[in-house]
Design an enzyme around this catalytic site. Sequence first.
Site, mmCIF file in Angstrom:
data_model
loop_
_atom_site.group_PDB
_atom_site.id
_atom_site.type_symbol
_atom_site.label_atom_id
_atom_site.label_comp_id
_atom_site.label_asym_id
_atom_site.label_seq_id
_atom_site.Cartn_x
_atom_site.Cartn_y
_atom_site.Cartn_z
ATOM 1 N N ASN A 8 7.235 -9.959 -6.821
ATOM 2 C CA ASN A 8 6.147 -10.047 -5.850
ATOM 3 C C ASN A 8 5.003 -9.213 -6.403
ATOM 4 O O ASN A 8 5.021 -7.984 -6.306
ATOM 5 C CB ASN A 8 6.594 -9.539 -4.482
ATOM 6 C CG ASN A 8 5.528 -9.694 -3.414
ATOM 7 O OD1 ASN A 8 4.403 -10.127 -3.689
ATOM 8 N ND2 ASN A 8 5.852 -9.347 -2.183
ATOM 9 N N ARG A 92 7.270 -14.840 -5.099
ATOM 10 C CA ARG A 92 6.533 -15.089 -3.864
ATOM 11 C C ARG A 92 5.148 -15.594 -4.244
ATOM 12 O O ARG A 92 4.421 -14.955 -5.012
ATOM 13 C CB ARG A 92 6.391 -13.802 -3.055
ATOM 14 C CG ARG A 92 5.597 -14.007 -1.764
ATOM 15 C CD ARG A 92 5.172 -12.691 -1.164
ATOM 16 N NE ARG A 92 4.403 -12.889 0.057
ATOM 17 C CZ ARG A 92 3.487 -12.039 0.511
ATOM 18 N NH1 ARG A 92 3.223 -10.935 -0.168
ATOM 19 N NH2 ARG A 92 2.846 -12.280 1.632
ATOM 20 N N HIS A 180 3.325 -15.761 6.033
ATOM 21 C CA HIS A 180 4.513 -14.930 6.258
ATOM 22 C C HIS A 180 5.755 -15.787 6.497
ATOM 23 O O HIS A 180 6.717 -15.372 7.142
ATOM 24 C CB HIS A 180 4.317 -13.967 7.447
ATOM 25 C CG HIS A 180 3.238 -12.957 7.226
ATOM 26 N ND1 HIS A 180 2.261 -12.683 8.152
ATOM 27 C CD2 HIS A 180 2.982 -12.153 6.163
ATOM 28 C CE1 HIS A 180 1.441 -11.754 7.680
ATOM 29 N NE2 HIS A 180 1.863 -11.407 6.468
ATOM 30 N N ARG A 240 -8.185 -6.945 7.339
ATOM 31 C CA ARG A 240 -8.679 -8.288 7.660
ATOM 32 C C ARG A 240 -8.930 -8.408 9.157
ATOM 33 O O ARG A 240 -8.190 -7.845 9.955
ATOM 34 C CB ARG A 240 -7.663 -9.344 7.206
ATOM 35 C CG ARG A 240 -7.619 -9.519 5.699
ATOM 36 C CD ARG A 240 -6.427 -10.369 5.263
ATOM 37 N NE ARG A 240 -5.259 -9.555 4.956
ATOM 38 C CZ ARG A 240 -4.039 -10.047 4.748
ATOM 39 N NH1 ARG A 240 -3.822 -11.349 4.832
ATOM 40 N NH2 ARG A 240 -3.036 -9.240 4.469
ATOM 41 N N ASP A 282 -4.156 2.170 7.567
ATOM 42 C CA ASP A 282 -2.737 2.471 7.692
ATOM 43 C C ASP A 282 -2.433 2.905 9.130
ATOM 44 O O ASP A 282 -2.959 3.916 9.610
ATOM 45 C CB ASP A 282 -2.352 3.593 6.720
ATOM 46 C CG ASP A 282 -0.852 3.786 6.598
ATOM 47 O OD1 ASP A 282 -0.160 3.764 7.638
ATOM 48 O OD2 ASP A 282 -0.365 3.980 5.464
ATOM 49 N N GLU A 378 12.270 -10.692 2.743
ATOM 50 C CA GLU A 378 11.669 -11.828 2.039
ATOM 51 C C GLU A 378 12.247 -11.993 0.636
ATOM 52 O O GLU A 378 12.423 -13.116 0.154
ATOM 53 C CB GLU A 378 10.147 -11.624 1.960
ATOM 54 C CG GLU A 378 9.469 -11.623 3.313
ATOM 55 C CD GLU A 378 8.106 -10.952 3.296
ATOM 56 O OE1 GLU A 378 7.110 -11.642 3.561
ATOM 57 O OE2 GLU A 378 8.050 -9.733 3.021
#
Length: 404
Positions: A8, A92, A180, A240, A282, A378
């Site tokens: 990834n 990914r 996702h 975002r 964060d 994932e």
Amino acid sequence: MDTILVVNAGSSSVKFQIFAVEGEGALRRQVKGQMDGIGSRPRLRASGGTGDPLADRAYPIEAAADVPAAMAVAGAWLRDELNINPIAVGHRVVHGGPDYARPVLIDHAVVTRLERYISLAPLHQPHNLAPIRTLLSNFPTLPQVACFDTAFHRDHDALADHYAIPHQLHAEGVRRYGFHGLSYEYIAKRLPQVAPDIADGRMIVAHLGSGASMCAMKSGKSVESTMGFTALDGLAMGTRPGQLDPGVVLYLIAEKGMSASNVQNFLYRDCGLKGLSGVSNDMRELETSEDPRAAFAIDYFVYRIGLNAGMLAAALQGIDGFVFTAGIGENSVSIRARIAEKLAWLGVTLDPAENARHATRISRSDSRIPVYVVPTDEELMIAQHTLALIMNRQSPNQKRERVS
């Protein structure tokens, strides 16, 4: 022992995991690591499957100036010190566009097609593709598999898939994809073990991390998602904005004189929690900050999740369960509690003690809607897809090629 490498890649880090292939296609996590600080302060960190430390090494900038160089450093460490030569690599890839609704074996033609979607996922797609190109060049016979974050949502009903724009644009690929998907697919596979009574019912899953979205599932299938054409839509995220009136983009161009590339950079890097708070992207830092703007950013994050839960409940015509996952969802007691308050009208009653100890079920026994915390994985999903694809393409007696 046969192994699968999962990669990834981001702009300044490459995360990787090694899974050992055991009897009847079972997978066991053997190594978890990453190369971060690429191009600035490169560092290799890795641990074993049980968390035991394996490596923590700094490198000069020139040793890992970019993603391909970092891949070479990590690959040499895996081969030379751990004697690991994977039989395949799973990647990914954030955006599969209209072309890919399931994992696919990679060749140069596939890479060329995926390059078309770089503008739809500029923070992710180019970096996802960089290690693929490197491995194609250096190990052309090594099977590589692309696993897409959009694939899980590709069976949406046409009403959920379309925008109210001319059909020709939809035919060209301008549609609601959702993201996702690898995380949601893993949760869908875990629910029969975690909540067997409602796993086939109507579930809302909240993947809350630096990137955040929510998914409405029915019988383990995606029905609706908060994200759309790109990973900018839906919930506010670390950097975002989430849902945004397209007129804001027109304003930035016409009134603020911003170019398309400047707008893109602004929306992907300077908005969300970072833009609202002026403090950080964060959530951990925001929760400990005394700045009122940090508190406002958290309020906004929780508020929009509550609004979107209502939308997804409408898409499902009711819900039977709610699941938190990903970094914030799995770890923030206070955020889960505040979101649960927003869901009280749906029948959610949180158990504060169970929430505080990060239990699997954090709602009270008399809660009409049960609420769960399910850690996502994932990387395991990618490894499973990769193994299944390479096994299906080979006869039982065919010998698999290794990296030499």
